[in-house]
Design a protein around this motif. Sequence first.
Motif, short mmCIF file in Angstrom:
data_model
loop_
_atom_site.label_atom_id
_atom_site.label_comp_id
_atom_site.label_asym_id
_atom_site.label_seq_id
_atom_site.Cartn_x
_atom_site.Cartn_y
_atom_site.Cartn_z
N ARG B 36 0.83 -1.19 0.00
CA ARG B 36 0.00 0.00 0.00
C ARG B 36 0.88 1.25 0.00
NH1 ARG B 36 -4.04 2.65 -1.89
NH2 ARG B 36 -4.83 4.24 -0.51
N ALA B 37 1.92 1.27 0.83
CA ALA B 37 2.81 2.43 0.89
C ALA B 37 3.49 2.65 -0.46
CB ALA B 37 3.86 2.23 1.98
N ALA B 38 3.89 1.57 -1.10
CA ALA B 38 4.55 1.68 -2.41
C ALA B 38 3.57 2.25 -3.44
CB ALA B 38 5.07 0.32 -2.86
N SER B 39 2.32 1.81 -3.40
CA SER B 39 1.33 2.29 -4.37
C SER B 39 1.06 3.78 -4.18
CB SER B 39 0.03 1.50 -4.23
OG SER B 39 0.24 0.16 -4.59
N VAL B 40 0.96 4.21 -2.93
CA VAL B 40 0.72 5.62 -2.66
C VAL B 40 1.91 6.45 -3.16
CG1 VAL B 40 0.47 7.33 -0.82
CG2 VAL B 40 -0.86 5.21 -0.75
N LEU B 41 3.12 5.96 -2.88
CA LEU B 41 4.32 6.67 -3.35
C LEU B 41 4.33 6.76 -4.87
CD1 LEU B 41 7.07 7.98 -3.16
CD2 LEU B 41 8.07 5.71 -2.82
N LEU B 42 4.01 5.65 -5.54
CA LEU B 42 4.03 5.65 -7.00
C LEU B 42 3.02 6.65 -7.56
CD1 LEU B 42 4.55 1.87 -7.74
CD2 LEU B 42 6.02 3.76 -8.46
N ARG B 43 1.86 6.73 -6.93
CA ARG B 43 0.87 7.72 -7.36
C ARG B 43 1.42 9.12 -7.19
NH1 ARG B 43 -5.23 6.27 -5.39
NH2 ARG B 43 -5.73 4.94 -7.17
N ASN B 44 2.08 9.38 -6.07
CA ASN B 44 2.63 10.72 -5.83
C ASN B 44 3.69 11.06 -6.87
OD1 ASN B 44 0.99 11.01 -3.63
ND2 ASN B 44 2.56 10.43 -2.14
N ILE B 45 4.55 10.10 -7.16
CA ILE B 45 5.61 10.34 -8.15
C ILE B 45 4.99 10.59 -9.51
CG2 ILE B 45 7.45 9.20 -9.45
CD1 ILE B 45 8.34 7.92 -6.84
N GLU B 46 4.00 9.77 -9.88
CA GLU B 46 3.38 9.95 -11.19
C GLU B 46 2.70 11.32 -11.27
OE1 GLU B 46 1.10 6.35 -11.79
OE2 GLU B 46 2.95 5.24 -12.18
N ALA B 47 2.05 11.74 -10.17
CA ALA B 47 1.39 13.05 -10.17
C ALA B 47 2.44 14.16 -10.29
CB ALA B 47 0.58 13.22 -8.89
N TYR B 48 3.54 14.02 -9.60
CA TYR B 48 4.62 15.02 -9.67
C TYR B 48 5.15 15.15 -11.09
CZ TYR B 48 9.45 16.72 -9.39
OH TYR B 48 10.63 17.39 -9.62
N LEU B 49 5.45 14.02 -11.72
CA LEU B 49 5.99 14.06 -13.08
C LEU B 49 4.93 14.55 -14.07
CD1 LEU B 49 8.04 10.74 -13.04
CD2 LEU B 49 8.93 13.08 -12.95
N ARG B 50 3.69 14.13 -13.86
CA ARG B 50 2.59 14.54 -14.74
C ARG B 50 2.43 16.06 -14.71
NH1 ARG B 50 1.16 11.89 -18.30
NH2 ARG B 50 1.26 10.09 -16.92
N ARG B 51 2.56 16.66 -13.53
CA ARG B 51 2.46 18.11 -13.44
C ARG B 51 3.52 18.79 -14.30
NH1 ARG B 51 1.52 16.99 -7.97
NH2 ARG B 51 3.65 17.49 -7.32
N HIS B 52 4.61 18.07 -14.53
CA HIS B 52 5.68 18.63 -15.37
C HIS B 52 5.66 18.01 -16.77
CE1 HIS B 52 6.96 19.67 -11.29
NE2 HIS B 52 7.48 20.73 -11.86
N GLY B 53 4.55 17.37 -17.12
CA GLY B 53 4.35 16.94 -18.50
C GLY B 53 5.00 15.64 -18.91
N LEU B 54 5.43 14.83 -17.95
CA LEU B 54 6.06 13.55 -18.30
C LEU B 54 5.39 12.40 -17.58
CD1 LEU B 54 9.90 14.34 -18.13
CD2 LEU B 54 8.47 14.15 -20.17
N SER B 55 5.38 11.23 -18.21
CA SER B 55 4.98 10.02 -17.51
C SER B 55 6.22 9.44 -16.82
CB SER B 55 4.42 8.99 -18.46
OG SER B 55 5.45 8.45 -19.26
N GLN B 56 5.99 8.56 -15.88
CA GLN B 56 7.13 7.95 -15.18
C GLN B 56 8.03 7.19 -16.16
OE1 GLN B 56 8.09 5.18 -11.28
NE2 GLN B 56 6.33 4.72 -12.51
N THR B 57 7.41 6.51 -17.09
CA THR B 57 8.20 5.74 -18.07
C THR B 57 9.06 6.67 -18.92
OG1 THR B 57 6.55 3.98 -18.13
CG2 THR B 57 8.02 4.17 -20.02
N GLN B 58 8.49 7.79 -19.33
CA GLN B 58 9.28 8.76 -20.10
C GLN B 58 10.46 9.27 -19.28
OE1 GLN B 58 6.34 11.67 -21.26
NE2 GLN B 58 5.20 10.19 -22.49
N PHE B 59 10.19 9.59 -18.02
CA PHE B 59 11.25 10.10 -17.14
C PHE B 59 12.34 9.05 -16.94
CE2 PHE B 59 12.89 10.77 -12.77
CZ PHE B 59 13.43 12.04 -12.93
N LEU B 60 11.94 7.81 -16.69
CA LEU B 60 12.94 6.75 -16.46
C LEU B 60 13.74 6.46 -17.73
CD1 LEU B 60 11.04 4.25 -14.13
CD2 LEU B 60 12.86 5.85 -13.52
N ALA B 61 13.10 6.57 -18.90
CA ALA B 61 13.84 6.37 -20.15
C ALA B 61 14.93 7.42 -20.29
CB ALA B 61 12.88 6.41 -21.34
N MET B 62 14.59 8.67 -19.96
CA MET B 62 15.61 9.72 -19.99
C MET B 62 16.72 9.41 -18.99
SD MET B 62 13.22 13.17 -20.27
CE MET B 62 14.52 14.34 -20.68
#
Lengths: 144, 144
Positions: B36-62
Motif C-alpha cells: 500500500r505504501a509503495a502504491s501511494v508513493l508511485l501515485r505521488n511520483i506519477e502526479a509530480y511528473l505529470r504536473r511537469h508533463g512527463l509520464s514515469q516511463t518517459q522520465f525513467l527512459a531519460m
Amino acid sequence: MFFLKELPDEDMIAGVTADLPDVSPTHILTVLTRLRAASVLLRNIEAYLRRHGLSQTQFLAMMMIVREPDRASLSAAEIAARLDISKPVLSKALGSLADKGLIGPATSQPADRRQTQLSLTPDGQRRFDQLLPGYFQQLHAADM
Amino acid sequence: MFFLKELPDEDMIAGVTADLPDVSPTHILTVLTRLRAASVLLRNIEAYLRRHGLSQTQFLAMMMIVREPDRASLSAAEIAARLDISKPVLSKALGSLADKGLIGPATSQPADRRQTQLSLTPDGQRRFDQLLPGYFQQLHAADM
DNA sequence: CCCATATAGTTATTATGCTAACTAATTGGA
DNA sequence: TCCAATTAGTTAGCATAATAACTATATGGG
C-alpha cells in the motif's frame, strides 16, 4: 508500477542529491528497493488473477463485499469508499463482474433508487473462495 | 497498483489462511502495508511528473540515457533492457519524448540501420535536471 | 551465395486507469 | 413548496500498459 530493473548504487544517488542535504542515499536506496519489490509482486498477483479471469480491482471489489462483517451486500459507493479508485473504474469493474455472473443485485434493496446493493452470487462466492488461498500464497512468497 | 484503503487486521487474515499452515498473518500484514505504501508513493511520483508533463516511463527512459557512464546515447533496445517494459510501450514513450523535443537521434549512428542511438537534447537535459531533485524528494519523503 | 532465423522497432487490438461532463434521484433551505 | 445543491452512477475521451503480428534489416550455416 516501477519498472527500473537495475537500481542505482548509493554513490550515484549521493552524487545526484549532493545539494539536497536532508536526503539520505541509504534511505533512498531502501525505498527504491521496496518500490521495485512491490511492483514485481503486484505484477505476479495481477498475472495470477488474470489467469483466473479477473483483474485485481474486480477481485478486491468482491473482497470488500465478502469482508463486510454484518452484511452480505454493499452499494457501489460503499465499495468505492473502501477502495481508492475513481468512480468510473469501479463502475466498469462491477459491470464486468455482473456480466460474468459473479455479483448481482441483493435481494433487499434500499428506498434510495439511485443506488443498488450488490452481493456475490453463489458462483461468485465459489470463485472467490477458490482464488483467496493462492492470493495469500503470492503475498506470502513475496520478496519483501 | 494496490488500491485497498483499509488493510485487513491480523485476525481476519488468520481466519482466511487457517488451512495454509506456512502462511504467517504477521508477515502477510507487513507485505500488505508495504504494498500500500509503495502504491501511494508511485501515485505521488506519477502526479509530480505529470504536473511537469512527463509520464514515469518517459522520465525513467531519460534517466537511463543520462545514467549511462561512458556514453551520451542508447538505442531503444538498450533502454528496454534496463527498464522492464514491453517494446511497444517503450516505443510510444520514446516517440512522445521525441515529439516534445526532449530526445533525438545522436550525432553518430551505428552501421546497423535497424537501430537508432538516442540522446537527450539540450532542452531534454535541462528538463531532466530540473525534475531530478523533486523526484528524489518524493522518494525521500515516502512513508516506507 | 542465399535463404532461414534472429533482432530492431512499429502497428493493431484490448484492458484498465484517469478527469470531465453527463443523467437521475434525493435533500434541504428560502 | 420548490428549486439549488448534493449524491449515485454512467458515458466520453485520453494515456499507458499488455500481447500478437507486422516490416525492415542483419547474420550465419549449407
